[in-house]
Design a protein around this motif. Sequence first.
Motif, PDB file in Angstrom:
ATOM      1  N   ASP A 135       0.861  -1.183   0.000  1.00 41.39           N
ATOM      2  CA  ASP A 135       0.000   0.000   0.000  1.00 41.39           C
ATOM      3  C   ASP A 135       0.902   1.240   0.000  1.00 41.39           C
ATOM      4  OD1 ASP A 135      -1.812   2.016   0.366  1.00 41.39           O
ATOM      5  OD2 ASP A 135      -2.689   1.230   2.209  1.00 41.39           O
ATOM      6  N   LYS A 161      -6.057  -5.276 -12.423  1.00 45.46           N
ATOM      7  CA  LYS A 161      -6.828  -5.205 -11.177  1.00 45.46           C
ATOM      8  C   LYS A 161      -8.306  -5.071 -11.500  1.00 45.46           C
ATOM      9  CE  LYS A 161      -6.761  -2.902  -6.664  1.00 45.46           C
ATOM     10  NZ  LYS A 161      -8.196  -2.768  -6.469  1.00 45.46           N
ATOM     11  N   ASP A 201     -11.770  -4.917  -9.206  1.00 41.76           N
ATOM     12  CA  ASP A 201     -12.311  -4.866  -7.846  1.00 41.76           C
ATOM     13  C   ASP A 201     -11.175  -5.163  -6.862  1.00 41.76           C
ATOM     14  OD1 ASP A 201     -14.834  -4.289  -8.897  1.00 41.76           O
ATOM     15  OD2 ASP A 201     -15.285  -6.410  -9.159  1.00 41.76           O
ATOM     16  N   ASP A 202     -11.324  -6.222  -6.058  1.00 41.67           N
ATOM     17  CA  ASP A 202     -10.285  -6.552  -5.077  1.00 41.67           C
ATOM     18  C   ASP A 202      -9.306  -7.604  -5.570  1.00 41.67           C
ATOM     19  OD1 ASP A 202     -11.279  -4.774  -3.168  1.00 41.67           O
ATOM     20  OD2 ASP A 202     -12.710  -6.243  -2.410  1.00 41.67           O
ATOM     21  N   CYS A 226      -6.234  -8.726  -7.846  1.00 43.10           N
ATOM     22  CA  CYS A 226      -5.092  -8.136  -8.570  1.00 43.10           C
ATOM     23  C   CYS A 226      -4.154  -9.256  -9.003  1.00 43.10           C
ATOM     24  CB  CYS A 226      -4.361  -7.142  -7.674  1.00 43.10           C
ATOM     25  SG  CYS A 226      -3.088  -6.214  -8.557  1.00 43.10           S
ATOM     26  N   GLU A 233     -16.977 -15.802  -3.358  1.00 42.42           N
ATOM     27  CA  GLU A 233     -16.918 -14.818  -2.277  1.00 42.42           C
ATOM     28  C   GLU A 233     -18.048 -15.043  -1.274  1.00 42.42           C
ATOM     29  OE1 GLU A 233     -17.057  -9.957  -1.608  1.00 42.42           O
ATOM     30  OE2 GLU A 233     -17.555 -10.819  -3.560  1.00 42.42           O
TER      31      GLU A 233
END
Length: 224
Positions: free
Chosen positions: A7, A121, A123-124, A126, A161
């Motif tokens: 990050d 990438k 959404d979440d 990658c 998910e």
Amino acid sequence: MIPFFLDLKDFKVAVFGYGDVSKRRISKLIESSAKIDVYSLENVEISKDYTYKDITYKNCDINKLTNQELEALIKKYDIIITSIDKKNNERIVKISKNLKKMISSSTFESEINFIIPAYYKKDDICFSIYTGGKSPLVAREIRKLVQNYLNDNELEIEIQEKVRELLKNNGKNKKENQNGALCDTNIFKNQSDRKEILELAFNDENFKRKILNLITEYSKNKNK
């Protein structure tokens, strides 16, 4: 080297040069929310190229900076990206490594410690790939394959998910047994059990339909 995700929010990044390679690096860094300063001889207006508030352009002739001046400049940053002439790239890489900075360069790849690979990438999710500079075209084509797969399998991803969420949350609220003691009601505590269910959800169409019905029912009850 090993791959990892970092990050970069509020990290300070110095980019030396403003050619095609630097522009590709900058476009990726913008997505990371890093604070970027671009040092270049070219008289460009960064704001016209990028709608990004945390990027500034600084007119600078690296050739006129002594090693001491360059070191003082590099000290201000967490990450260094250099894509200029070979001589100055070498200076910047050497100084950056001595200062224990993360450094990426368009040359001297064997000496750098930071790679910005081809990635996609959604959404979440990658995905990234790096070929060690041997074949950027292969990296690009593999990225496209993964990109197409993720776009074509959005429902599969959503099911996985939701199933994982159901399995993890199952039995979170402990219940009293006959003796009045609280007991764990989660029947899927074992990771291998959850994996087996997830594989069924991915491969068995009948199971998939049943799971979708359960997800719908679960969502209704959750929102009550």
